[in-house]
Design a protein around this motif. Structure first.
Motif, PDB file in Angstrom:
ATOM      1  N   PHE B  67      36.636  96.822  54.430  1.00 49.68           N
ATOM      2  CA  PHE B  67      36.082  95.487  54.705  1.00 49.68           C
ATOM      3  C   PHE B  67      35.011  95.196  53.658  1.00 49.68           C
ATOM      4  N   VAL B 136      28.601  91.097  62.679  1.00 51.33           N
ATOM      5  CA  VAL B 136      30.005  90.801  62.972  1.00 51.33           C
ATOM      6  C   VAL B 136      30.897  91.926  62.440  1.00 51.33           C
ATOM      7  N   SER B 137      30.686  92.310  61.189  1.00 47.53           N
ATOM      8  CA  SER B 137      31.531  93.366  60.624  1.00 47.53           C
ATOM      9  C   SER B 137      31.314  94.663  61.400  1.00 47.53           C
ATOM     10  N   VAL B 330      23.795  89.931  52.172  1.00 45.95           N
ATOM     11  CA  VAL B 330      23.940  91.077  53.055  1.00 45.95           C
ATOM     12  C   VAL B 330      23.318  92.339  52.462  1.00 45.95           C
ATOM     13  N   PHE B 360      29.877  79.829  59.831  1.00 43.25           N
ATOM     14  CA  PHE B 360      29.345  80.836  60.756  1.00 43.25           C
ATOM     15  C   PHE B 360      28.908  82.132  60.080  1.00 43.25           C
ATOM     16  N   CYS B 361      28.783  82.121  58.760  1.00 45.23           N
ATOM     17  CA  CYS B 361      28.307  83.342  58.101  1.00 45.23           C
ATOM     18  C   CYS B 361      26.782  83.266  58.067  1.00 45.23           C
TER      19      CYS B 361
HETATM   20  S1  SF4 Z   1      31.651  86.215  56.427  1.00 42.84           S
HETATM   21 FE1  SF4 Z   1      29.485  86.607  56.771  1.00 42.84          FE
HETATM   22  S2  SF4 Z   1      29.305  86.813  58.993  1.00 42.84           S
HETATM   23 FE2  SF4 Z   1      31.456  87.070  58.489  1.00 42.84          FE
HETATM   24  S3  SF4 Z   1      31.765  89.257  58.285  1.00 42.84           S
HETATM   25 FE3  SF4 Z   1      31.307  88.451  56.269  1.00 42.84          FE
HETATM   26  S4  SF4 Z   1      29.104  88.636  55.987  1.00 42.84           S
HETATM   27 FE4  SF4 Z   1      29.556  88.879  58.164  1.00 42.84          FE
END
Ligand code: SF4
Ligand code: SF4
Lengths: 425, 411
Positions: B67, B136-137, B330, B360-361
């Motif tokens: 991921f 979330v991850s 991040v 939504f990030c």
């Molecule tokens: S898009 Fe943003 S909120 Fe979604 S998994 Fe990636 S870093 Fe996390």
């Protein structure tokens, strides 16, 4: 059918005492700041309150300020102000309440919140903590210490995690010495931790009393009020004495047969952060059905004391390290499921209620999976409700009430036909 | 809790799987031009059944899904496994199973990744690594095992304290935890000499990619953003040896390509470090008259220039990550966000910034507020667009982009 709605019952002396402590805390804060009593901002999960206080800091917990704002119905203007600065609808309500409040001058109905001289980010279970503290550091330009707390994936803390944390704690202490010009006093810290331990034991005893049938405590709605000392005033005699008072009153409740829900019909485990702006309304939806929370995950956001951890003055930094790992949201989903499973078993719960928070992914992402597992893999009646912990716009009372009524009705119908589950969710 | 089998249906796919690649990836070895390479890349990206993974695993080899944003892929490679950068379901996956377990108010990549797992399309993977880049991850990893009961999943805690002397030893310990899991999942036993070889291979891949992005910055008329993006994206999907050969051919062709200048503004593209915008949206940015001279797309190969192969390779890998200057949503900022964005604008000689953030990030969205303030103070123009994997607001984005470009061109 639904019982008549009684008033929520609180422990009388303890509730008064808790009010006094909160008032005192905010009044102390309002007079803090400046060279004599510098101010540190900290997060609840994995907080380092004992160390920070030993260097003469007053401590602000913006999450607690935010929930106090929400419960007093003053969070929305702060949230709207943060949104006007560019924070989107989906950003955590605590963050928006705080950043909005900061921009608006820090005035709340319970006192003025002073700006920080030091930012301590205990990154323990929520990535938003990092973003939030970065924004505060940007605004105030004060030092930011990042305590990186490894995520708990194993049931027991790993040696490498403890080592990492203890090194960081030593580095933090060196920073505090540099900032304040004071020397670290290990002997004093040990004494403080002994007081913390006493308070923690009292808190654990209180929580364990939810195992009685009927339950003499409301482990979600009521417990939230008694969380304040364990998170904010740990290490003080006041906190330790407070839980002695609480437990005395709980014992009196049992002796007198005076329970928070007079006719206990359903015993619930509750998962998730409360909808603070509609706290009373939400509570009423439980009480009208004779439903009592016997155990809940939210009161463990500051630490999983009820699962065997207590600060240990003989191993001061190691035990602070272990403590910081134990914030509830710092536990992996398999561990969270295990905790909930054991609560269901040990507290003889009939059902689980999950309250999801729209703007909190840390708690909420994956709660739907938990619900599915409880219902489909274990046959445990589970209801998932969603609103927000800060933002009153997300609480739809009629819809939530309908869903809860339907849930309790079906629970009522099922009563007696379902064996008590034994779960390791 | 007992695992339940993954749902069988693949009804959420718009189109059935189609692309069959040979085990030796001959198609990519033969693709001689940038055109041919990017055509193939498009086909791979539009097929959510992981054609490169199917081709690799057909011969009994193992693949590990990684991921975003950062995983130590060199390490995975050194254990004889194919590290595969996961980037969600893109445009071809409709969410019909993943909403309920995950919840609302979440980015598309988390949902489509779970959807792919729940519909059985991730069956060719032996293991998955989720770095703790956001809540979330992290939580996704915790519920993923149920959708892929036969695979190993691992949540990798990347340090967020970059000042501590304990961060590197901690990350080494984290890598050892990962090694133990991968060995159980069928990876070859960890051998430092193999890791050295993998580090050297990845160093060459990074150097080629660095050259590609340097060309993009210095001679933006030579290759389009979409070309650069597709070539880079293959870097996380193909065996690295195959990708490296391909990058060599790209370099040669670019050397001979003219730098066709057009009337365009130089922009920085910020915020899409995890979930990826659609190819149409990436195309659109250039179509309306932007040269993207720096971006956050596909950070993986750009965390650092190289890892020192001599000495303890595991420690070197960890230390290089910890000391990386990358500052994205991040990764806790080594400096202030205001200083970081201004420095990047200056370094790229950009005329404006486009914030392209996944809906939504939260990590990206919170940074945008700070970035905007810093840019306002310097009167640097910017535009903020939000996207989803299956974005429907294409025409609206075109209009906003055109207005933004015009405002700079005619200022
Ligand atoms: S898009 Fe943003 S909120 Fe979604 S998994 Fe990636 S870093 Fe996390
Ligand atoms: S845990 Fe949830 S409510 Fe608490 S700060 Fe993080 S996102 Fe906000």
């Amino acid at each position: 059918m639904a019982a008549a709605k009684p008033e929520p019952a609180f422990l009388t002396t303890a509730r008064d005492r808790q009010r006094e402590m909160v008032e005192q805390y905010y009044s102390d804060l309002a007079s803090a700041g400046g060279p004599k009593r510098p101010v540190a901002y900290m997060l609840v999960g994995g907080n380092l309150t004992e160390i920070v206080r030993s260097f003469g800091f007053e401590v602000v917990f913006p999450e607690i300020v935010a929930l106090n704002c929400a419960i007093k119905h003053v969070s929305l203007p702060n949230i709207l102000h943060a949104e006007s600065q560019g924070y989107g609808l989906d950003v955590c309500g605590y963050v928006k309440n705080d950043l909005g409040l900061q921009e608006l001058g820090g005035q709340t109905p319970f006192g003025r919140i002073p700006p920080p001289d030091l930012l301590v980010c205990s990154f323990s279970g929520c990535y938003v903590y990092v973003k939030w503290w970065e924004a505060l550091a940007e605004k105030y330009g004060c030092p930011l210490f990042m305590l990186d707390v490894p995520y708990m994936r194993d049931a027991e803390p790993q040696a490498e995690d403890i080592q990492y944390l203890v090194t960081q704690l030593n580095e933090f202490i060196a920073l505090l010495e540099k900032i304040t010009g004071r020397s670290f006093d290990l002997a004093e810290l040990r004494k403080t931790l002994a007081r913390s331990r006493k308070a923690e034991q009292g808190w654990v005893d209180y929580l364990a009393s939810g195992k009685h049938r009927p339950s003499p405590i409301e482990a979600y709605f009521e417990a939230v009020f008694y969380m304040f000392p364990i998170n904010v005033l740990r290490g003080t005699d006041v906190a330790a004495d407070f839980y002695a008072t609480v437990n005395e009153e709980v014992r009196a409740r049992i002796a007198e047969g005076h329970y928070p829900v007079p006719e206990e019909k359903f015993r619930l485990v509750v998962e998730g952060v409360p909808p603070y702006p509609s706290y009373r309304t939400f509570w009423d939806f439980f009480r009208k059905w004779g439903a009592v929370s016997v155990a809940a995950t939210y009161p463990k956001v500051g630490g999983l004391f009820d699962r065997g951890f207590l600060h240990d003055p003989a191993r001061p930094l190691e035990s602070i390290a272990e403590y910081s790992l134990g914030a509830y949201v710092n536990q992996s989903w398999p561990l969270r499921r295990q905790i909930i499973g054991e609560y269901i078993r040990d507290f003889e719960a009939d059902a689980v209620l999950i309250h999801g928070i729209k703007s909190c992914r840390s708690f909420t992402a994956g709660q739907g999976d938990l619900r599915d597992r409880l219902i489909h893999d274990h046959g445990i009646p589970t209801l998932y409700i969603e609103s927000d912990h800060e933002d009153p716009r997300y609480f739809a009372p009629a819809q939530i009430k309908n869903r809860m009524d339907a849930f309790f009705e079906s629970l009522d119908r099922r009563r007696g036909s379902v064996p008590l589950p034994v779960v390791n969710a | 809790m007992a695992a339940s089998p993954a749902l069988e249906s693949s009804a959420s796919l718009d189109s059935p799987p189609s692309l069959e690649l040979s085990d030796s990836f001959e198609e990519f070895r033969r693709a001689a031009s940038i055109d041919a390479i990017t055509r193939l890349a498009r086909e791979v990206l539009l097929d959510p059944t992981y054609p490169t993974v199917r081709a690799w695993t057909r011969a009994g080899r193992g693949a590990v899904g990684c991921f975003p944003v950062y995983t130590p892929q060199e390490l995975i490679h050194s254990m004889g496994l194919l590290p595969v950068s996961l980037h969600g379901g893109g445009e071809s996956v409709e969410i019909s199973h993943a909403d309920a377990p995950l919840g609302s108010f979440l980015c598309s990549i988390s949902k489509s990744t779970l959807e792919l797992a729940m519909t059985g399309l991730m069956a060719p993977f032996r293991a998955f690594v989720f770095p703790y880049i956001c809540d979330v991850s992290r939580n996704l990893e915790g519920i993923f095992s149920r959708a892929v009961p036969n695979a190993t999943t691992h949540m990798l805690h990347l340090p967020q304290n970059f000042q501590s002397k304990a961060s590197v030893p901690f990350l080494v310990a984290e890598y050892r935890r990962l090694i133990a899991k991968l060995e159980k999942a069928g990876g070859e036993p960890y051998r430092p000499e193999r890791l050295v070889e993998s580090i050297e291979l990845f160093n060459r891949q990074r150097a080629e990619i660095a050259q590609l992005t340097a060309t993009q910055r210095a001679e933006p008329g030579k290759l389009t953003l979409t070309e650069s993006y597709l070539i880079r994206r293959l870097g996380g999907l193909l065996p690295r040896e195959v990708h490296l050969e391909l990058l060599g051919r790209v370099r040669k062709e670019l050397g001979a390509r003219p730098n066709r200048r057009k009337d365009a503004i130089r922009v920085l593209l910020v915020g899409s470090f995890c979930e990826q915008p659609t190819l149409d949206l990436i195309d659109l940015i250039e179509q309306v008259g932007c040269y993207v001279v720096d971006d956050e797309l596909l950070q993986l190969h750009r965390w650092y220039d190289r890892v020192e192969p001599s000495g303890d390779p595991l420690e070197n890998l960890a230390a290089t990550y910890v000391r990386s200057p990358v500052d994205i949503g991040v990764r806790a900022a080594p400096t202030t966000k205001a200083a970081a964005i201004r420095q990047r604008v200056d370094a790229a000689d950009a005329q404006g910034v486009i914030f392209l953030t996944a809906k939504f990030c939260e990590p990206a969205l919170e940074d945008v507020v700070l970035y905007r303030k810093a840019l306002d103070e310097r009167k640097i123009p910017y535009l903020h667009l939000e996207f989803e994997e299956r974005s429907a607001a294409y025409e609206q984005s075109r209009l906003q982009l055109e207005t933004f470009v015009e405002s700079i061109l005619f200022d």
